[in-house]
Design a protein around this motif. Structure first.
Motif, PDB file in Angstrom:
ATOM      1  N   ALA A  55       0.837  -1.208   0.000  1.00 39.08           N
ATOM      2  CA  ALA A  55       0.000   0.000   0.000  1.00 39.08           C
ATOM      3  C   ALA A  55       0.868   1.253   0.000  1.00 39.08           C
ATOM      4  N   ASN A  56       1.965   1.234   0.727  1.00 42.80           N
ATOM      5  CA  ASN A  56       2.913   2.358   0.693  1.00 42.80           C
ATOM      6  C   ASN A  56       3.508   2.525  -0.697  1.00 42.80           C
ATOM      7  N   ARG A  57       3.866   1.407  -1.310  1.00 44.17           N
ATOM      8  CA  ARG A  57       4.482   1.461  -2.638  1.00 44.17           C
ATOM      9  C   ARG A  57       3.518   2.033  -3.674  1.00 44.17           C
ATOM     10  N   THR A  58       2.248   1.660  -3.559  1.00 41.46           N
ATOM     11  CA  THR A  58       1.247   2.199  -4.469  1.00 41.46           C
ATOM     12  C   THR A  58       1.145   3.712  -4.314  1.00 41.46           C
ATOM     13  N   GLU A  59       1.141   4.174  -3.062  1.00 42.68           N
ATOM     14  CA  GLU A  59       1.067   5.612  -2.816  1.00 42.68           C
ATOM     15  C   GLU A  59       2.317   6.319  -3.322  1.00 42.68           C
ATOM     16  N   MET A  60       3.493   5.712  -3.123  1.00 43.93           N
ATOM     17  CA  MET A  60       4.731   6.337  -3.575  1.00 43.93           C
ATOM     18  C   MET A  60       4.778   6.441  -5.097  1.00 43.93           C
ATOM     19  N   ASN A  61       4.276   5.435  -5.784  1.00 42.00           N
ATOM     20  CA  ASN A  61       4.226   5.499  -7.243  1.00 42.00           C
ATOM     21  C   ASN A  61       3.313   6.619  -7.724  1.00 42.00           C
ATOM     22  N   SER A  62       2.224   6.831  -6.992  1.00 41.91           N
ATOM     23  CA  SER A  62       1.325   7.925  -7.346  1.00 41.91           C
ATOM     24  C   SER A  62       1.988   9.277  -7.115  1.00 41.91           C
ATOM     25  N   LEU A  63       2.731   9.389  -6.007  1.00 44.42           N
ATOM     26  CA  LEU A  63       3.436  10.638  -5.712  1.00 44.42           C
ATOM     27  C   LEU A  63       4.513  10.928  -6.752  1.00 44.42           C
ATOM     28  N   LEU A  64       5.149   9.881  -7.219  1.00 44.32           N
ATOM     29  CA  LEU A  64       6.236  10.043  -8.174  1.00 44.32           C
ATOM     30  C   LEU A  64       5.764  10.761  -9.435  1.00 44.32           C
ATOM     31  N   GLU A  65       4.527  10.543  -9.804  1.00 46.16           N
ATOM     32  CA  GLU A  65       3.981  11.167 -11.004  1.00 46.16           C
ATOM     33  C   GLU A  65       3.783  12.670 -10.839  1.00 46.16           C
TER      34      GLU A  65
END
Length: 256
Positions: A55-65
């Motif tokens: 779940a953290n990784r999903t959020e981090m990928n969204s932030l990366l954009e």
């Protein structure tokens, strides 16, 4: 010494019973060094120790954009996504099992050749046994989460070491943690005068000084152990000046 920390959720009561299951050779080391061994988490069986959840990784990928690819924030996010873990070699852990009774599962894991040991203690004793330790020891319950749906707090480097996947709920774990720093190639702690002091460090972790008499309430030996093993544990404990009740577990004795 024991120190409270906002990342660490303690048990509700000091009387909460905790158990340390360990193989015989580690019990001898405990007596000989008058210390608890805190291990490097990367040596644990669970490869997700110290990791952020999916779940953290999903959020981090969204932030990366949302950030420029060359920005410092974007670089930090990509580095974290690549490793999946907090990069620190200073976290050392010592693990206990919370339970009112003995655990058959824990005995099976740690009774090597039916020669396992279990130390019965409680949260109050565990806290107080570090009274002579010259650096902070933090203690709290492990939280078991849905790795795909629940996020681990990212405000502090300790948080990933206090969350595990629900597959490990049977451990019902409470963890003690110490944090060291590397200085001139040596693992050190910072004392109350802000001076670096060398730890007794091995490649696998560090020995943290304790009071055994405060820590230990009773000692149990494996329910499948022989009488000679019980007598051996009693004899060795006596030689080290440890005057505690030593009991052979009756977990598998059957109805009378």
């Amino acid at each position: 010494m024991y120190r409270e920390h906002y990342c660490f959720e303690p048990p509700n009561k000091d009387s909460t019973i905790v158990w340390k299951y360990l193989k015989f050779q580690y019990f001898i080391s405990l007596l000989d060094k008058n210390s608890l061994f805190f291990a490097r988490p990367e040596l644990f069986e669970d490869p997700y120790e110290g990791s952020y959840s999916n779940a953290n990784r999903t959020e981090m990928n969204s932030l990366l954009e949302k950030y420029d690819g060359n920005s410092v924030i974007a670089q930090n996010i990509r580095a974290l996504l690549k490793s999946s873990k907090i990069e620190t070699d200073g976290v050392m852990l010592n693990c206990w099992h919370m339970n009112k009774e003995e655990s058959a599962a824990m005995w099976k894991l740690y009774s090597d050749d039916n020669a396992g040991i279990s130390i019965k203690s409680d949260f109050g004793r565990l806290k107080n046994c570090f009274s002579e330790c010259p650096y902070p020891v933090y203690i709290g319950k492990v939280k078991y989460i849905d790795w795909n749906l629940e996020k681990i707090p990212q405000q502090n480097v300790f948080s990933p070491y206090l969350c595990k996947r629900r597959s490990f709920e049977y451990e019902n774990e409470i963890r003690a943690l110490v944090y060291t720093v590397r200085r001139d190639g040596e693992m050190c702690y910072i004392d109350k005068n802000q001076v670096f002091q060398k730890c007794e460090f091995t490649n696998d972790g560090i020995y943290v000084p304790i009071s055994l008499n405060i820590l230990i309430e009773k000692i149990y030996v494996s329910p499948k152990s022989s009488k000679w093993f019980l007598e051996l544990v009693k004899s060795i404990s006596k030689k080290y000046g440890l005057n505690k009740e030593i009991i052979r577990s009756n977990l598998y004795d059957g109805p009378s």
